[in-house]
Design an enzyme around this catalytic site. Structure first.
Site, PDB file in Angstrom:
ATOM      1  CE  LYS A  88       4.254 -21.239  65.717  1.00  0.00           C
ATOM      2  NZ  LYS A  88       3.826 -21.234  67.165  1.00  0.00           N
ATOM      3  CG  HIS A  90       7.332 -22.920  63.716  1.00  0.00           C
ATOM      4  ND1 HIS A  90       7.170 -22.117  62.784  1.00  0.00           N
ATOM      5  CD2 HIS A  90       7.285 -22.462  64.855  1.00  0.00           C
ATOM      6  CE1 HIS A  90       7.430 -20.701  63.699  1.00  0.00           C
ATOM      7  NE2 HIS A  90       7.269 -21.113  64.987  1.00  0.00           N
TER       8      HIS A  90
END
Length: 224
Positions: A88, A90
């Site tokens: 991921k 973010h």
């Protein structure tokens, strides 16, 4: 699923006419029941661990329900973690979701093991996160050759491919010919003992036979 004419390609790259599709677990009742079975098998194994780990991605709901059922029905509260397929970029970032595995003994939860490729990937991810894999639990152990996994971690297989095939064959035979008829022999001494035995039986599933000793003791009335 069974398709001899068009075999399935497994994650290992092998082809097989049989595919165990856990995508067919699609209701609250079925996933909860599956979680119960996993939880029972984990407790029975007496394996010591700190964290439950589910590899991507159909294993996520299984892992959650195993953790929940261990807590609600067994009184055992274990943290759990997942591995995203992709990191991921973010929020908190990274691939690890859930509990920290650093310095912890980790039990891997999966649906099926065939070649062990996915398990090796999980072990590698756990080790990079600072944990140590101490076991694997799967619904179906379908390995033809049971080679040792890294670290010789034990595999808790709730059932095997042979068991599934036998169950499927029996189910098909029952559908075609009806259930097998069971006849219970009333080999007891008197009417009272016979009544006690009969009270435990389901007349929809079986018949009874009057034994010789009972017939001599009670006479033709016992048949009526």
């Amino acid at each position: 699923l069974y398709s001899p004419e068009k075999p399935f390609v497994l994650k290992s790259g092998q082809k097989s006419p049989i595919f165990c599709n856990f995508g067919n677990i699609t209701s609250g009742a079925s996933i909860s029941h599956l979680g119960d079975i996993y939880a029972d098998s984990i407790i029975d194994s007496q394996l010591e661990f700190d964290v439950l780990y589910g590899s991507p991605d159909k294993r996520y709901p299984i892992t959650v329900h195993v953790a929940r059922n261990l807590y609600e029905k067994k009184g055992r509260n274990f943290p759990y973690a997942f591995n995203r397929k992709e990191a991921k970029d973010h929020g908190e970032g990274g691939q690890l979701v859930g509990a920290d595995m650093k310095g912890k003994k980790v039990l891997i939860i999966d649906d099926v093991i065939s070649s062990g490729k996915a398990t090796r990937e999980s072990i590698e991810f756990i080790e990079k996160a600072g944990g140590k894999a101490v076991g694997l639990i799967v619904s179906v152990d379908r390995r033809e050759i049971k080679e040792s996994l890294p670290g010789n971690i034990p595999v808790i297989g709730i059932t095997t491919l042979d068991n599934l095939l036998t169950a499927a064959k029996n189910k098909l035979q029952t559908q075609q010919h009806g259930p097998a008829e069971i006849i219970v022999a009333l080999d007891v001494d008197n009417r009272k003992q016979a009544d006690r035995l009969i009270s435990k039986l389901n007349p929809k599933l079986c018949k009874v036979k009057v034994g010789m000793q009972l017939f001599i003791a009670e006479g033709p009335s016992i048949v009526k």
